[in-house]
Write an enzyme that holds these catalytic residues in place. Structure first.
Site, mmCIF file in Angstrom:
data_model
loop_
_atom_site.group_PDB
_atom_site.id
_atom_site.type_symbol
_atom_site.label_atom_id
_atom_site.label_comp_id
_atom_site.label_asym_id
_atom_site.label_seq_id
_atom_site.Cartn_x
_atom_site.Cartn_y
_atom_site.Cartn_z
ATOM 1 N N GLU A 193 15.280 0.523 -7.410
ATOM 2 C CA GLU A 193 15.849 -0.547 -6.586
ATOM 3 C C GLU A 193 17.370 -0.576 -6.700
ATOM 4 O O GLU A 193 17.984 -1.628 -6.920
ATOM 5 C CB GLU A 193 15.242 -1.906 -6.968
ATOM 6 N N GLU A 245 5.826 -0.228 -4.364
ATOM 7 C CA GLU A 245 5.351 -1.389 -5.129
ATOM 8 C C GLU A 245 4.755 -2.386 -4.157
ATOM 9 O O GLU A 245 5.481 -3.015 -3.374
ATOM 10 C CB GLU A 245 6.500 -2.054 -5.900
#
Ligand SMILES: *[C@@H]1O[C@H](CO)[C@@H](O)[C@H](O)[C@H]1NC(C)=O
Ligand SMILES: *[C@@H]1O[C@H](CO)[C@@H](O)[C@H](O)[C@H]1NC(C)=O
Ligand SMILES: *[C@@H]1O[C@H](CO)[C@@H](O)[C@H](O)[C@H]1NC(C)=O
Ligand SMILES: *[C@@H]1O[C@H](CO)[C@@H](O)[C@H](O)[C@H]1NC(C)=O
Ligand SMILES: *[C@@H]1O[C@H](CO)[C@@H](O)[C@H](O)[C@H]1NC(C)=O
Ligand SMILES: *[C@@H]1O[C@H](CO)[C@@H](O)[C@H](O)[C@H]1NC(C)=O
Ligand SMILES: *[C@@H]1O[C@H](CO)[C@@H](O)[C@H](O)[C@H]1NC(C)=O
Ligand SMILES: *[C@@H]1O[C@H](CO)[C@@H](O)[C@H](O)[C@H]1NC(C)=O
Ligand SMILES: *[C@@H]1O[C@H](CO)[C@@H](O)[C@H](O)[C@H]1NC(C)=O
Ligand SMILES: *[C@@H]1O[C@H](CO)[C@@H](O)[C@H](O)[C@H]1NC(C)=O
Ligand SMILES: *[C@@H]1O[C@H](CO)[C@@H](O)[C@H](O)[C@H]1NC(C)=O
Ligand SMILES: *[C@@H]1O[C@H](CO)[C@@H](O)[C@H](O)[C@H]1NC(C)=O
Length: 661
Positions: A200, A277
């Site tokens: 991320e 995710e």
């Protein structure tokens, strides 16, 4: 005639497709003609060894689950219909001190949790492929996002950038790690089919694309040949943290599957779609209502079906609930790292409200997942039966009779460190100059002559919780609930003050005992706000104090196991260690929970290992204790309690949640 034969053929085929033993295993299916190529994202479907594959993965962090349970958890993941698992790799545990490594053989406190090679091989034995996320930054609600705290002691280092100092430490570690990982890649006969670069990165809003390029090069230079990808919450940050066209872009979310996956398709029209995710549930910070963080089954199921029917590959995060042992929990930061006032430590439990609980029970989300994966995976392979976890037991309550006062522990500490100024724990000249990562640091000042009404002032913010002892007596008010966190002793208050004495005192000893509650793991880490202990000035009546004695209380296993000076309880209302022992008559196979509802704040240690944190505010009011951390015969629990201790230690057969305001 032909018609008759066809009916027999169809009947046989039907029988075969439904008989588990006659189906190929996952590995047989993908490798029956030998291994020619690994995972390819060179077209709009993933191909593995030339065959279409929908990656159906679940997140399972080996370092958060006792190794006795690795195989059972993997078996259950496969039983749910997954063909792949995903794990992060925590740099801060694998290189606890600079240049000191533990891959399951390094004698650190986490040694038994760190045999990453064994874990990956077990995944293959259980017929699963592996997605590996080595970071170096992993977020994961994990202390400092997995970065070693000793990096903070290195002058001029710039974390998560193309800084050559930072990258030199990353390369040194990756060289060791990838020596273990490279042979475990799919074309080499192992289970690893793809690896993630960073994590991320778009969430930092402080992008250095050269950094991602350098990382990918370090992977390649160390024998990593398989598919590389990045992952981001793409609807929030777009592809700013990706290397579009070079590394596969994947998405993280828990709602609006279509919007997220359409976005992926728009930026990578000819590439496979991967949800890296899909959040099955969520985690809790201290002070949060656990109930509010739960994700209902119906919502979980609907979004999972939206993903599978899109169609997209998926990694369900988390599939296996687990634990932030000891001091390893991370923290959010409501001020985005500007100062310590917005710290939000994550709780010890990482149950995550997913398909498998922290204790290993299969939930209704497990069943829903199994049903959907069977429906949407066109490739039929052999699946094992699930192995349910044994029910936990509740041990008998134990009267607490033994104590060591914290002030005694400090008095007896053999080699106190002299320092003219206040320094944070990361800058202590200990652990081969790696400083202190976890636990508590004591700042002691003796021979103080104090006037009546003397005021102690700590400028800036304490990081994160300070206990003030004058001649061994605790001056902080006893913590009762969440609203007290705005007051003296906690991280939210700037320039905090407390009256030390109402009378004149000569030759007094002042101890400031500072607890590290977790370093931020999310977003732009703003490294300069991550030091723990005290970092600013300490004044009495507006005079800056100097010449301190410092005591690092790391609560390492070997130290915890040799503590001496236990005596009968003399005072339950000063910071102290308490000890109980209890017997387990045979090799323990059933887990338990320690009920910590009647304690206030501190840590709990089982047979030397720091199990987790105690914090009366909630929501976590019990600590999961897996059977593997108990032993046949005598077991020892030590609680370090900051404020006030109950008379008994209690157990529970289930997790207890609750908040105190
Ligand atoms: C995908 O394409 C790249 C670049 O053309 C090539 O290097 C790579 O070998 C291909 N991957 C596979 C698994 O075929
Ligand atoms: C993979 O599946 C797609 C349809 O999604 C199909 O067009 C393609 O031919 C398949 N490729 C292989 C190698 O089976
Ligand atoms: C101390 O650190 C150095 C370099 O960081 C490392 O090479 C060495 O192995 C370490 N020594 C010990 C005893 O941990
Ligand atoms: C631990 O295992 C790793 C990987 O197998 C190896 O490189 C290293 O030398 C071992 N360390 C010790 C202290 O035995
Ligand atoms: C990024 O860092 C690497 C390794 O230190 C270096 O070789 C490269 O030149 C750097 N890139 C830029 C653009 O500075
Ligand atoms: C937690 O949230 C639930 C659902 O919103 C609510 O019913 C409950 O009262 C809350 N509990 C506390 C302690 O705030
Ligand atoms: C710390 O952050 C809070 C919230 O953003 C802000 O109110 C406060 O002024 C900040 N303190 C300092 C010293 O910057
Ligand atoms: C899941 O399915 C199994 C087998 O049908 C059943 O025994 C179990 O009770 C179900 N579990 C939950 C939590 O619904
Ligand atoms: C805290 O003290 C500093 C001086 O050390 C001062 O600059 C700052 O304004 C003070 N903040 C508050 C909220 O009093
Ligand atoms: C000083 O006196 C006040 C008022 O009686 C009391 O609340 C406080 O606890 C006393 N402080 C100390 C350090 O004894
Ligand atoms: C001051 O206190 C210390 C114990 O903290 C004691 O050893 C010392 O003798 C005391 N000095 C005087 C002058 O009373
Ligand atoms: C500690 O308490 C026990 C009773 O629980 C008593 O027999 C023993 O004498 C006490 N020890 C001391 C040193 O006071």
């Amino acid at each position: 005639m032909a018609h008759w034969l066809l009916i027999i053929f169809l009947a046989l085929f039907h029988h075969q497709a439904h008989s588990q033993e006659e189906l190929p295993t996952n590995y047989e299916y993908y490798t029956n003609n030998g291994i020619v190529s690994g995972l390819s994202a060179n077209q709009s479907d993933f191909l593995l060894n030339g065959k279409n594959i929908t990656i159906l993965s679940g997140a399972f962090h080996y370092f958060r689950v006792h190794p006795n349970y690795w195989r059972d958890r993997l078996r259950n993941m496969r039983a749910a219909g997954l063909n792949t698992i995903e794990t992060y790799v925590p740099w801060n545990l694998h290189e606890p001190y600079s240049g000191v490594y533990d891959f399951g053989n390094g004698s650190s406190d986490f040694e038994e949790f760190l045999d990453v090679e064994k874990f990956i091989k077990l995944a293959q034995e259980e017929d699963l492929f592996v997605l590996l996320r080595p970071g170096p930054y992993i977020c994961s609600e994990w202390e400092f996002g997995g970065l070693p705290a000793w990096l903070l002691g290195i002058p001029d280092i710039k974390l998560r950038t193309n800084d050559s100092i930072y990258l030199s430490y990353v390369s040194r570690y990756f060289e060791k790690l990838f020596k273990i990982i490279a042979p475990l890649q799919f074309p080499n006969g192992g289970p690893i089919i793809a690896l993630q670069v960073e994590n991320e990165y778009g969430n930092t809003w402080n992008i250095d694309a050269d950094y991602l390029k350098s990382l990918a090069k370090i992977y390649r230079d160390n024998g990593i040949t398989e598919l590389l990808y990045t992952s981001d919450p793409v609807l929030g940050v777009g592809v700013q943290g990706a290397l579009l066209g070079e590394l596969l872009v994947t998405a993280n979310f828990n709602s609006n599957a279509k919007g997220n996956l359409d976005y992926l398709k728009s930026v990578q029209p000819d590439k496979p779609i991967m949800t890296m995710e899909y959040w099955s549930g969520w985690f809790d910070h201290y002070t949060e209502n656990h109930t509010n963080n739960l994700v209902p089954l119906s919502r979980y199921r609907t979004v999972l079906e939206d993903i599978l029917s899109y169609p997209s590959s998926v990694n369900i995060y988390m599939f296996v609930g687990s634990t932030n042992w000891g001091f390893t929990n991370g923290a959010g930061d409501a001020t985005y790292g500007l100062n310590n006032s917005g710290l939000q430590p994550t709780i010890t439990s990482y149950d995550y409200d997913g398909p498998i609980t922290e204790q290993g029970q299969l939930t209704s989300k497990f069943n829903a997942t199994a049903e959907l994966l069977l429906k949407y995976n066109p490739v039929k392979t052999q699946l094992p039966e699930p192995v349910p976890a044994l029910d936990p037991i509740k041990y008998n309550s134990i009267e607490i009779k033994e104590q060591i006062l914290l002030s005694e522990l400090i008095d007896e500490y053999p080699s106190k460190i002299q320092s003219s100024n206040i320094i944070p724990m990361e800058k202590l000249p200990i652990n081969n100059n790696s400083g202190q990562t976890f636990g508590y640091i004591v700042y002691r000042k003796s021979q103080l002559d104090l006037n009546a009404g003397a005021v102690l002032k700590i400028t800036g913010y304490v990081r994160d919780h300070v206990l003030v002892l004058l001649n061994g007596k605790l001056l902080n008010p006893i913590l009762q609930g969440i609203s007290d966190l705005d007051g003296f002793g906690f991280w939210r208050l700037e320039n905090s003050t407390i009256i030390l004495t109402n009378e004149t005192v000569k030759n007094a000893t002042l101890d400031l005992v500072v607890e590290n509650n977790a370093r931020n793991n999310f977003g732009n880490l703003d490294q300069f706000q991550q030091y723990k202990g005290l970092i600013d000035n300490v004044l009495i009546d507006e005079t800056i104090l100097t010449d301190w004695e410092l005591v690092p209380l790391e609560f390492r296993r070997s130290w915890n196991q040799q503590l001496k000076g236990w005596h009968n309880i003399t005072n339950r209302n000063v910071p102290s260690l308490y000890r109980v022992t209890f017997n387990v008559s045979s090799v323990p196979v059933r887990d338990t929970f320690v009920n910590v509802q009647f304690w206030t704040k501190g840590i709990l240690i089982i047979n030397g290992f720091v199990l987790g944190r105690i914090f009366v505010v909630g929501p976590q009011q019990s600590l999961y204790l897996p059977a593997g951390l108990l032993q046949e015969g005598q077991n020892e629990i030590i609680v370090f309690e900051h404020f006030s201790a109950p008379t008994h230690l209690e157990f529970s057969e289930e997790m207890i949640y609750g908040l105190h305001y």
